[in-house]
Write a protein that holds these residues in place. Sequence first.
Motif, short mmCIF file in Angstrom:
data_model
loop_
_atom_site.label_atom_id
_atom_site.label_comp_id
_atom_site.label_asym_id
_atom_site.label_seq_id
_atom_site.Cartn_x
_atom_site.Cartn_y
_atom_site.Cartn_z
N MET A 159 46.00 34.61 40.63
CA MET A 159 45.62 35.92 41.14
C MET A 159 46.46 36.25 42.37
O MET A 159 46.71 35.38 43.20
CB MET A 159 44.13 35.88 41.52
CG MET A 159 43.56 37.19 41.97
SD MET A 159 41.79 37.05 42.34
CE MET A 159 41.12 36.91 40.69
N SER A 160 46.87 37.49 42.48
CA SER A 160 47.66 37.91 43.63
C SER A 160 46.78 37.97 44.88
O SER A 160 45.57 38.20 44.76
CB SER A 160 48.30 39.28 43.39
OG SER A 160 47.30 40.29 43.44
N PRO A 161 47.36 37.82 46.07
CA PRO A 161 46.58 37.95 47.30
C PRO A 161 45.91 39.32 47.43
O PRO A 161 44.80 39.43 47.92
CB PRO A 161 47.60 37.74 48.41
CG PRO A 161 48.69 36.94 47.78
CD PRO A 161 48.74 37.39 46.34
N GLU A 162 46.59 40.35 46.95
CA GLU A 162 46.03 41.71 47.01
C GLU A 162 44.79 41.83 46.12
O GLU A 162 43.79 42.45 46.52
CB GLU A 162 47.08 42.75 46.61
CG GLU A 162 48.28 42.83 47.52
CD GLU A 162 49.31 41.72 47.29
OE1 GLU A 162 50.09 41.45 48.22
OE2 GLU A 162 49.33 41.12 46.20
N ALA A 163 44.87 41.28 44.92
CA ALA A 163 43.72 41.32 44.00
C ALA A 163 42.54 40.54 44.58
O ALA A 163 41.40 40.99 44.49
CB ALA A 163 44.11 40.77 42.64
N ALA A 164 42.84 39.39 45.17
CA ALA A 164 41.77 38.58 45.78
C ALA A 164 41.13 39.32 46.96
O ALA A 164 39.91 39.32 47.11
CB ALA A 164 42.33 37.24 46.24
N SER A 211 39.50 35.47 32.64
CA SER A 211 39.97 36.23 33.79
C SER A 211 38.84 37.09 34.37
O SER A 211 38.76 37.27 35.59
CB SER A 211 41.17 37.10 33.43
OG SER A 211 40.83 38.00 32.40
N HIS A 212 37.96 37.61 33.53
CA HIS A 212 36.81 38.39 34.02
C HIS A 212 35.87 37.50 34.84
O HIS A 212 35.38 37.91 35.89
CB HIS A 212 36.06 39.03 32.85
CG HIS A 212 34.83 39.76 33.27
ND1 HIS A 212 34.86 40.91 34.01
CD2 HIS A 212 33.51 39.47 33.10
CE1 HIS A 212 33.64 41.33 34.25
NE2 HIS A 212 32.80 40.46 33.71
N GLU A 213 35.63 36.30 34.36
CA GLU A 213 34.77 35.37 35.09
C GLU A 213 35.39 34.96 36.42
O GLU A 213 34.69 34.77 37.41
CB GLU A 213 34.49 34.12 34.26
CG GLU A 213 33.60 34.36 33.05
CD GLU A 213 33.52 33.17 32.12
OE1 GLU A 213 32.43 32.91 31.61
OE2 GLU A 213 34.56 32.49 31.91
N ARG A 214 36.72 34.85 36.45
CA ARG A 214 37.41 34.48 37.69
C ARG A 214 37.14 35.49 38.80
O ARG A 214 36.99 35.11 39.96
CB ARG A 214 38.92 34.35 37.45
CG ARG A 214 39.28 33.11 36.73
CD ARG A 214 40.78 32.95 36.60
NE ARG A 214 41.00 31.94 35.58
CZ ARG A 214 41.92 31.98 34.65
NH1 ARG A 214 42.76 33.00 34.61
NH2 ARG A 214 42.03 31.03 33.77
N ASP A 215 37.07 36.76 38.45
CA ASP A 215 36.77 37.77 39.47
C ASP A 215 35.42 37.48 40.11
O ASP A 215 35.28 37.54 41.33
CB ASP A 215 36.76 39.18 38.85
CG ASP A 215 38.15 39.67 38.48
OD1 ASP A 215 39.14 38.98 38.78
OD2 ASP A 215 38.23 40.77 37.89
N GLY A 216 34.43 37.16 39.31
CA GLY A 216 33.11 36.83 39.83
C GLY A 216 33.13 35.56 40.68
O GLY A 216 32.45 35.48 41.71
#
Length: 142
Positions: free
Chosen positions: A132-137, A95-100
């Motif tokens: 991932m939620s649209p807000e988080a994205a 999940s951390h890598e997904r943010d990147g």
Amino acid sequence: MFDRILALLRAPAADFTLMPEADARHALGALLVRVAKADGAYLFQEIEEIDHLLADLYNLNAVEAARMRAECEKLEAAMPDTSELAHILSCDVTSHERDGLVRALWQVADSDGQRHDTEMQVVAIATQTFGMSPEAAAALRA
């Protein structure tokens, strides 16, 4: 013998970029290409950004990054379903890598200096597939 040489010279140029495996690295590259092409214009700034991101993410030099992008372009063309590309990627990253990775998608989307709904849709499909939620994205774009 001369006939064979002439035949080789007249033959169409072969496409030397091989189809890569649909692994997480190439799936990300294909998604980056998909975002860049989504607005119908595949601009130099977007290509340059993709090469830069691939080089940084995978510790590649400029030539290796360009070669990888060319492979990813083939994969992107062969896989019409964006969620399938994102699914390949989501299976192999934390999940951390997904943010990147989402930040990288936004960087390509913004690299031409314009916001296009079609690029945002590709990012939305990918982030939805990541869970991932649209807000988080959207927060990762800022």
